[in-house]
Design an enzyme around this catalytic site. Structure first.
Site, mmCIF file in Angstrom:
data_model
loop_
_atom_site.group_PDB
_atom_site.id
_atom_site.type_symbol
_atom_site.label_atom_id
_atom_site.label_comp_id
_atom_site.label_asym_id
_atom_site.label_seq_id
_atom_site.Cartn_x
_atom_site.Cartn_y
_atom_site.Cartn_z
ATOM 1 N N LYS A 259 47.976 110.708 -3.609
ATOM 2 C CA LYS A 259 46.561 110.724 -3.995
ATOM 3 C C LYS A 259 45.958 109.321 -4.037
ATOM 4 O O LYS A 259 44.782 109.152 -3.712
ATOM 5 C CB LYS A 259 46.376 111.423 -5.346
ATOM 6 C CG LYS A 259 46.990 110.727 -6.538
ATOM 7 C CD LYS A 259 46.784 111.561 -7.806
ATOM 8 C CE LYS A 259 47.412 110.900 -9.021
ATOM 9 N NZ LYS A 259 46.753 109.649 -9.400
ATOM 10 N N THR A 260 46.750 108.312 -4.428
ATOM 11 C CA THR A 260 46.211 106.949 -4.465
ATOM 12 C C THR A 260 45.862 106.479 -3.059
ATOM 13 O O THR A 260 44.823 105.836 -2.840
ATOM 14 C CB THR A 260 47.211 105.986 -5.119
ATOM 15 O OG1 THR A 260 47.536 106.461 -6.429
ATOM 16 C CG2 THR A 260 46.624 104.586 -5.217
ATOM 17 N N ARG B 117 58.911 112.398 -11.920
ATOM 18 C CA ARG B 117 58.975 110.937 -11.811
ATOM 19 C C ARG B 117 60.123 110.534 -10.883
ATOM 20 O O ARG B 117 60.177 109.398 -10.400
ATOM 21 C CB ARG B 117 59.217 110.279 -13.175
ATOM 22 C CG ARG B 117 58.168 110.496 -14.272
ATOM 23 C CD ARG B 117 56.769 110.253 -13.812
ATOM 24 N NE ARG B 117 56.165 111.489 -13.339
ATOM 25 C CZ ARG B 117 55.119 111.565 -12.522
ATOM 26 N NH1 ARG B 117 54.582 110.466 -12.058
ATOM 27 N NH2 ARG B 117 54.618 112.723 -12.148
ATOM 28 N N ASP C 292 39.904 109.490 -10.900
ATOM 29 C CA ASP C 292 41.315 109.865 -10.803
ATOM 30 C C ASP C 292 41.754 110.518 -12.113
ATOM 31 O O ASP C 292 41.143 110.313 -13.159
ATOM 32 C CB ASP C 292 42.145 108.605 -10.517
ATOM 33 C CG ASP C 292 43.564 108.935 -10.087
ATOM 34 O OD1 ASP C 292 43.850 110.113 -9.781
ATOM 35 O OD2 ASP C 292 44.386 108.003 -10.059
ATOM 36 N N GLU C 293 42.831 111.304 -12.051
ATOM 37 C CA GLU C 293 43.403 111.961 -13.249
ATOM 38 C C GLU C 293 42.321 112.724 -14.023
ATOM 39 O O GLU C 293 42.221 112.650 -15.244
ATOM 40 C CB GLU C 293 44.061 110.918 -14.167
ATOM 41 C CG GLU C 293 45.111 110.040 -13.495
ATOM 42 C CD GLU C 293 46.406 110.782 -13.184
ATOM 43 O OE1 GLU C 293 46.470 111.999 -13.402
ATOM 44 O OE2 GLU C 293 47.361 110.138 -12.719
ATOM 45 N N GLN D 100 49.675 118.474 -14.709
ATOM 46 C CA GLN D 100 50.040 117.233 -15.396
ATOM 47 C C GLN D 100 49.080 116.914 -16.543
ATOM 48 O O GLN D 100 48.935 115.761 -16.941
ATOM 49 C CB GLN D 100 50.083 116.075 -14.396
ATOM 50 C CG GLN D 100 51.165 116.248 -13.335
ATOM 51 C CD GLN D 100 51.329 115.004 -12.467
ATOM 52 O OE1 GLN D 100 51.714 113.940 -12.931
ATOM 53 N NE2 GLN D 100 51.039 115.151 -11.176
#
Length: 652
Positions: free
Chosen positions: A32-33, A605, A230-231, A261
């Site tokens: 996504k980044t 992670r 974002d997020e 998340q």
């Protein structure tokens, strides 16, 4: 277009969708980044001015990384000048929500009485101010803690409530409500006297500013015509209102998030902002990024199996083209100490086989678990870094920052008290209290001499704020304040290590050296105030199993690990009642789902290896408790797991 090479079809659609609202449901490790930065670059290629683009992330670390990526794509050298004035140097404004709030208040806050150079209270500052308010109200901290009161105030601010409104609503309902309301009113007076805001103000006040001043709202909407967040699943109601106001005119709102998340509802985050995005923007598109580029197939399949049990989500099944990878290892030890020893020995084995310690993380659900883990690593000689008190919260760093803020505004009484004791110069609270009350004539001759010497230093530093660049100013503060003398020249070996942190502060300040004087120093102070625990990863550790070793295995809570990735992940304490954790609130179904999302975050992670460990007996609050394995383990297909039986492991 070369910059689109390597993107999959879903990623390309997200990058190329220029106008209108768009929600991107991005699974863990889905790139996504890269999508966000490539989209920003594409907009600029399409003729959008960089200054018309806004991107909001959730940590300073993520914002810095995004800025660097955009600079690299634009072919800009990552100089300190560009870091200091990114929006003026051909790079969009990229910041956290708090950084965005600060920018809005510095630019337009005069309309609601906000001074140009305000300071920001961190949580420690706020707790101390609330503690002073409770003491003035004759309330024992054991009866009602400052942290609990601050939490209540913070939640109310997150809902857009003001102190007077809170008092009307809660001041007569209960003892706790009345005390919290009265403490809040006193706290607001303290903030006003110190020309300070707290973290929650950095969101609440910009929302109030834009809602009450249509002209300023229009200016902000024209300033940023393309908005990226974002997020988005971790935004609260107030942050959602801020985003919607900024995007109201042009409706170019691009949000990225993963409902699976969502792990911060206890901080006020609302999953509804992302869940109901298409209701707020009926014309919006939704794109799902399902391919996981981070983790092996075993890890992706296990994470899918865990998260699909949740009901409050949008359907999303992650896939990967990576190989099967190693099975997930499960180890049950007899005690927390045995668990820690097994983890330490396994890490030593991995390091012998070429895994770097900094590519390994040990995650835990609650902070008390870290003690046994640290002892196990120390005993095994494994270097480690405990993510806890972040760089800007260390005493010596806060002492230096108090001097910097005091030079910017000599009227700040809180910083005056701290600076007078760092280092000590014989000025106590009573003496400084006389000064604050304007009772200078009451000072004894000896007190007056010390006060005048202290004030001379403050005066010299205040003059320097007009001309020096931030890094040179911080160096001057270190010298003039006496911090170098007491920590380095006359200090012990431990003091000299603390002095290294003070020196590091000048390196951080250098990022803003393009702007000399108060503007640059204010920007530097803002970074210090808005730092998060994850920013600690970029600074030297204060606790390491190998003395001078600066790199090592990371230890942190699962919450702190969000957004990070490691080749090898250990998740400790996989016991029912610990993970999933009990006592998270009254809504049992939602709590269980949030705990499941937290475990999903922990699992995802890992890039190569995942170890899940637990103890048969764990000492909690001084008593031994027999544990059952976490119910989450039963959600994972047994073919993906390997039960380790070494060193007395108990298999169930």
């Amino acid at each position: 277009m070369k910059y689109l090479e390597g993107l999959n079809d879903a990623q390309k659609r997200a990058v190329l969708a220029k106008d209108g609202p768009l929600s991107v449901l991005a699974g863990a490790g889905s790139g996504k980044t890269r999508v966000l930065t490539t989209r920003i670059y594409h907009l600029i290629r399409e003729g959008v001015l960089p200054g018309e683009i806004l991107a909001v992330t959730f940590t300073n670390k993520a914002a810095r990384e995004m800025r660097e990526r955009v600079r690299h794509m634009l072919g800009l050298e990552a100089s300190s000048e560009q870091r200091a004035a990114s929006s003026q140097k051909g790079v969009p404004f990229i910041a956290t929500f708090h950084g965005l709030g600060r920018e809005l208040l510095e630019s337009y806050g005069k309309a609601i009485g906000i001074p140009r150079y305000f300071s920001v209270y961190d949580r420690d500052d706020s707790e101390k101010a609330i503690g002073a308010a409770l003491k003035a109200l004759d309330v024992d901290a054991k009866e009602l803690s400052p942290r609990a009161v601050l939490g209540r105030i913070s939640r109310a601010k997150g809902e857009g409530m003001r102190a007077a409104e809170f008092y009307e609503k809660n001041g007569r309902t209960s003892f706790g409500g009345r005390i919290a309301a009265e403490a809040w009113l006193r706290y607001e007076k303290t903030l006003a006297q110190e020309k300070a805001l707290d973290f929650d103000d950095l969101i609440a006040l910009p929302v109030r500013l834009l809602e009450e001043h249509a002209d300023i709202r229009t200016l902000a909407q024209e300033r940023w015509k393309y908005i990226h967040i974002d997020e988005y699943q971790d935004t609260n109601a107030l942050q959602g209102r801020l985003a919607n106001m900024l995007a109201a005119k042009h409706r170019n709102l691009f949000v990225v998030g993963d409902i699976d998340q969502t792990i911060y509802t206890w901080r006020g985050a609302t999953i509804e902002n992302l869940l109901e995005f298409d209701k707020e923007y009926p014309e919006s598109q939704t794109i799902i990024l399902a391919r996981n580029y981070r983790s092996t197939k075993n890890l992706v399949d296990a994470a899918n199996a865990v998260i699909e049990k949740n009901k409050n989500r949008k359907e999303k099944y992650s896939t990967t083209e990576r190989g099967k990878g190693e099975p997930i290892v499960v180890h049950m030890a007899r005690s927390a100490e045995d668990e820690a020893r097994w983890i330490a020995q396994k890490i030593r084995e991995l390091m012998r086989n070429g895994t770097l310690p900094e590519d390994i993380v040990i995650l835990f659900r609650t902070n008390f678990q870290s003690r046994a883990l640290e002892e196990g690593l120390l005993h095994a000689g494994v270097p480690y870094k405990l993510l806890g008190t972040h760089f800007f919260a260390r005493k010596e760093v806060k002492d230096a920052l108090a001097w910097v803020r005091l030079a910017m505004d000599p009227s700040r009484e809180v910083d005056k008290l701290r600076a007078a004791a760092a280092p000590s110069r014989g000025l106590g609270k009573i003496t400084l209290g006389k000064l604050a009350a304007g009772d200078r004539a009451a000072l004894r001759a000896g007190e007056l001499v010390k006060v005048e010497a202290f004030e001379r230093v403050i005066g010299e530093l205040s003059l320097a704020t007009d001309t020096l660049v931030p890094s040179e100013f911080v160096k001057l503060v270190i010298e003039k304040s006496g911090l170098r003398r007491v920590l380095f020249d006359e200090g012990s070996a431990e003091d000299r290590e603390r002095f290294e942190n003070v020196e590091e502060l000048a390196s951080v300040a250098a990022r803003y050296d393009a702007t000399a004087g108060k503007g640059g120093i204010a920007a530097f102070l803002a970074e210090a105030a808005l730092a998060s625990d994850q920013d600690e990863i970029d600074h030297p550790s204060t606790r390491s199993g190998q003395g001078e070793e600066k790199k090592g295995v990371m230890l942190m809570t699962v919450h702190a690990a969000k957004g990070l990735e490691f080749s090898t992940v250990f998740v400790s304490g996989m016991e029912e009642g610990l993970f999933p954790h009990q006592g998270m609130g009254n809504d049992t179904d939602r709590d269980e789902e949030e705990e499941r999302r937290l475990f999903y975050v922990a699992m995802t992670r890992a890039k190569e290896r995942l170890y899940l460990t637990l103890a048969r007996v764990r000492k909690i609050y001084g008593s031994d408790y027999a544990s059952e394995p976490s119910s989450f383990l039963a959600d994972i297909d047994g073919s993906l797991l390997l039960y380790d039986e070494t060193e007395g492991a108990i298999i169930y």
